[in-house]
Design an enzyme around this catalytic site. Structure first.
Site, short mmCIF file in Angstrom:
data_model
loop_
_atom_site.label_atom_id
_atom_site.label_comp_id
_atom_site.label_asym_id
_atom_site.label_seq_id
_atom_site.Cartn_x
_atom_site.Cartn_y
_atom_site.Cartn_z
N LYS A 96 0.87 -1.17 0.00
CA LYS A 96 0.00 0.00 0.00
C LYS A 96 0.91 1.22 0.00
O LYS A 96 1.67 1.45 0.95
CB LYS A 96 -0.91 0.02 1.23
CG LYS A 96 -1.80 1.23 1.19
CD LYS A 96 -2.56 1.48 2.45
CE LYS A 96 -2.85 2.97 2.50
NZ LYS A 96 -3.47 3.40 3.73
N GLY A 157 -7.67 9.42 9.61
CA GLY A 157 -7.91 9.60 11.04
C GLY A 157 -8.94 10.66 11.39
O GLY A 157 -9.23 10.87 12.56
N ALA A 184 -9.32 5.64 3.96
CA ALA A 184 -9.08 6.75 4.89
C ALA A 184 -10.27 7.69 5.05
O ALA A 184 -10.98 8.00 4.10
CB ALA A 184 -7.86 7.56 4.48
N GLY A 185 -10.42 8.13 6.28
CA GLY A 185 -11.40 9.17 6.61
C GLY A 185 -12.78 8.66 6.98
O GLY A 185 -13.66 9.43 7.34
N ASN A 206 -9.15 2.13 9.57
CA ASN A 206 -8.39 1.80 10.76
C ASN A 206 -8.91 2.52 12.00
O ASN A 206 -9.45 1.92 12.93
CB ASN A 206 -6.91 2.17 10.51
CG ASN A 206 -5.96 1.68 11.59
OD1 ASN A 206 -4.77 1.58 11.37
ND2 ASN A 206 -6.43 1.36 12.78
N THR A 207 -8.78 3.86 11.99
CA THR A 207 -9.05 4.63 13.20
C THR A 207 -10.45 4.41 13.76
O THR A 207 -10.63 4.29 14.98
CB THR A 207 -8.85 6.14 12.92
OG1 THR A 207 -7.58 6.30 12.28
CG2 THR A 207 -8.87 6.96 14.18
C1 LIG Z 1 -4.23 1.76 8.13
C2 LIG Z 1 -3.94 2.61 7.02
O1 LIG Z 1 -3.45 2.20 6.01
C3 LIG Z 1 -4.28 4.06 7.17
O2 LIG Z 1 -3.21 4.82 6.77
C4 LIG Z 1 -5.52 4.27 6.39
O3 LIG Z 1 -5.37 5.25 5.47
C5 LIG Z 1 -6.73 4.32 7.22
O4 LIG Z 1 -7.24 5.60 7.50
P1 LIG Z 1 -8.28 5.81 8.69
O5 LIG Z 1 -7.50 5.61 9.94
O6 LIG Z 1 -8.81 7.20 8.52
O7 LIG Z 1 -9.36 4.78 8.55
#
Ligand SMILES: CC(=O)[C@@H](O)[C@H](O)COP(=O)(O)O
Length: 257
Positions: A96, A157, A184-185, A206-207
């Site tokens: 990635k 995040g 993300a986001g 992730n976050t």
């Molecule tokens: C885990 C990962 O690869 C992060 O860099 C991803 O972009 C997730 O973003 P969030 O934490 O906003 O879900």
């Protein structure tokens, strides 16, 4: 099933492994998410002094595919070096590719991203580029050798969820055959359902899971939302209209004085 770069997957959720309160909570979240792919940041983990240790063993024991990432890289050379180290460590050609261009927003540097993607694709990597929702950049990444695109929907995040659906719709329409993952986001399961309803193939987050009150419970909620969004897309959602349309036909209805 969902085919991603030659791999059959039962889940359309890709899960990050950072920020969990404990390794056991991470393991439980992965299990309840049903994910087949987790991302791992080589730099973050090595910076924490856990390289080669318990953390990597835990990740390997999860029994899911690992997608290493180049999180924290700001230059082409840094990202290429990190990707090559990750290939050796995790024995995978998947990477990635994250190339951060702006400190506050963590917005990708799309110019360096395209350059690094070309180098890595030529070197045999399957490159998963974390990019913006810019159609032209998407096109350049495909020319560079990427077979999948991963546009953001909001800053990493931020948990803001999709900020602008138009460019995401345009990108989906422009590349109908390319696997596209929103990365993300995302903050809530409803955000994930929304982007899946646009026809995106999967979601990487992730976050929102790791920082939830109950990460494993939230992972399961996301799995359900992604599944619902996919089913809705396949079922052909209605386009919104400006005018009311009666849902109950009035012709032939009895008249009551
Ligand atoms: C885990 C990962 O690869 C992060 O860099 C991803 O972009 C997730 O973003 P969030 O934490 O906003 O879900």
């Amino acid at each position: 099933m969902f085919e991603l770069c030659g791999t059959e997957l039962a889940s359309r959720l890709l899960l990050g492994t950072a920020r969990y309160p404990s390794p056991s909570v991470l393991a439980e979240a992965v299990r309840r998410s049903g994910t087949g792919i987790v991302t791992v940041s080589l730099r973050r983990e090595t910076a924490g002094g856990r390289a080669g240790g318990a953390f990597f063993e835990l990740i390997r024991d999860l029994g899911v595919r690992i997608l290493p990432n180049t999180a924290g890289c700001h230059s082409v050379s840094e990202a290429v070096l990190t990707a090559r180290m990750a290939r050796d460590l995790f024995r995978t050609d998947w990477i990635k590719l994250e190339l951060i261009g702006h400190h506050d927003t963590l917005q990708p540097d799309v110019f360096q991203l395209v350059e690094a993607a070309r180098i890595l694709a030529d070197d045999g990597f399957e490159v998963f580029p974390y990019t913006t929702d810019d159609l032209v950049v998407g096109e350049r990444l495909l020319y560079a050798g990427c077979r999948v695109l991963m546009p953001w929907c909001a800053p990493i995040g931020s948990a803001m969820g999709p900020q602008n659906l138009s460019p995401l719709r345009a990108m989906r329409a422009a590349f109908p055959e390319i696997p596209m993952i929103i990365d993300a986001g995302i903050g809530r399961p409803s955000h994930a359902a929304t982007v899946m309803e646009l026809g995106y193939d999967a979601v990487l987050l992730n976050t929102a899971v790791a920082s939830a009150g109950d990460p494993a419970g939230m992972a399961e909620a996301f799995a359900g939302a992604i599944d619902a969004g996919r089913k809705a897309w396949l079922a052909g959602p209605l386009e919104p209209r400006d005018m009311a349309v009666p849902s109950t036909p009035v012709i032939g209805k009895g008249v009551f004085a």
